[in-house]
Design a protein around this motif. Sequence first.
Motif, PDB file in Angstrom:
ATOM      1  N   THR A 162      39.422  41.390  37.243  1.00 60.95           N
ATOM      2  CA  THR A 162      38.949  42.732  37.571  1.00 60.95           C
ATOM      3  C   THR A 162      37.516  42.633  38.086  1.00 60.95           C
ATOM      4  OG1 THR A 162      40.221  43.584  35.687  1.00 60.95           O
ATOM      5  CG2 THR A 162      38.625  45.074  36.665  1.00 60.95           C
ATOM      6  N   GLY A 163      37.184  43.498  39.018  1.00 61.42           N
ATOM      7  CA  GLY A 163      35.815  43.529  39.528  1.00 61.42           C
ATOM      8  C   GLY A 163      35.730  42.954  40.930  1.00 61.42           C
ATOM      9  N   GLY A 164      35.628  43.841  41.908  1.00 61.17           N
ATOM     10  CA  GLY A 164      35.555  43.399  43.284  1.00 61.17           C
ATOM     11  C   GLY A 164      36.884  42.926  43.836  1.00 61.17           C
ATOM     12  N   VAL A 165      37.984  43.364  43.224  1.00 64.58           N
ATOM     13  CA  VAL A 165      39.316  42.958  43.668  1.00 64.58           C
ATOM     14  C   VAL A 165      39.836  43.958  44.694  1.00 64.58           C
ATOM     15  CG1 VAL A 165      41.708  42.591  42.991  1.00 64.58           C
ATOM     16  CG2 VAL A 165      39.858  41.780  41.513  1.00 64.58           C
ATOM     17  N   ALA A 166      40.160  43.478  45.874  1.00 63.06           N
ATOM     18  CA  ALA A 166      40.703  44.335  46.919  1.00 63.06           C
ATOM     19  C   ALA A 166      42.218  44.404  46.795  1.00 63.06           C
ATOM     20  CB  ALA A 166      40.333  43.792  48.298  1.00 63.06           C
ATOM     21  N   LEU A 167      42.785  45.521  47.242  1.00 62.16           N
ATOM     22  CA  LEU A 167      44.246  45.666  47.213  1.00 62.16           C
ATOM     23  C   LEU A 167      44.928  44.566  48.016  1.00 62.16           C
ATOM     24  CD1 LEU A 167      44.935  49.508  47.532  1.00 62.16           C
ATOM     25  CD2 LEU A 167      45.793  47.988  45.733  1.00 62.16           C
ATOM     26  N   THR A 168      44.301  44.152  49.094  1.00 63.23           N
ATOM     27  CA  THR A 168      44.901  43.123  49.937  1.00 63.23           C
ATOM     28  C   THR A 168      44.955  41.764  49.251  1.00 63.23           C
ATOM     29  OG1 THR A 168      42.721  42.815  50.959  1.00 63.23           O
ATOM     30  CG2 THR A 168      44.292  44.225  52.122  1.00 63.23           C
ATOM     31  N   ASP A 169      44.214  41.600  48.159  1.00 65.82           N
ATOM     32  CA  ASP A 169      44.183  40.323  47.447  1.00 65.82           C
ATOM     33  C   ASP A 169      45.080  40.309  46.212  1.00 65.82           C
ATOM     34  OD1 ASP A 169      42.354  39.244  49.233  1.00 65.82           O
ATOM     35  OD2 ASP A 169      40.620  39.939  48.069  1.00 65.82           O
ATOM     36  N   VAL A 170      45.684  41.447  45.876  1.00 68.30           N
ATOM     37  CA  VAL A 170      46.467  41.547  44.645  1.00 68.30           C
ATOM     38  C   VAL A 170      47.577  40.497  44.599  1.00 68.30           C
ATOM     39  CG1 VAL A 170      48.144  42.983  43.400  1.00 68.30           C
ATOM     40  CG2 VAL A 170      45.951  43.947  44.106  1.00 68.30           C
TER      41      VAL A 170
END
Length: 204
Positions: A162-170
């Motif tokens: 968690t923290g600075g996680v982009a949707l594109t990186d999920v």
Amino acid sequence: MSSHDLAASADAFVDQVSRAKIIPVLRTRTAREAVTAASRCFDAGLTMVELTATTPDWPQALRQVRADHPRHLVGVGTVLDADQARIALEAGADFIVSPCPAPAVRAALASRVPFMEGGLSVGEVLASATHGVAKLFPAHVGGIDYLRSLLAIAPGAHVVPTGGVALTDVAGWLAAGATAVGVGRDLVEAEDMVSAIREALDGP
């Protein structure tokens, strides 16, 4: 509660987090915005949300979301001390999250609800994971490769970046072994949340 009951409860939470895949972290400007964002997340098919103790009047938001969505999991994050932990319990939190090692919070909770304790170093994360689910924070500092290396030495650990996680990186985080992924602004501000979640899980 017996040690057997505690273990069963911890296992159930791990399973719930694993099935959720995405945990919205609702760091909003007002309690009303938090309530609205939680409703949007549940309407989009997500099963759990994390309100934050940095939101003004967050206990009020927590009570409202709990009342509106009794069948979903509602937790409180950014809990840093025992007083916040007790307030969260009284307001009906299903789980508590801290961004860092927080022994005072763990003691105050006394295993009454699951506690996702955070850390960044290998030692912090693995120590937290011995209790159930650990939070890797801030995840963007090490990135996906850091999580992959961490889990190479502890393949059974349950970790939520968690923290600075982009949707594109999920999808990338999940492929690297994350139990679930905490996503904030990227998800909350998505105009079509259902499509955004589907694309995030499917990956590029």
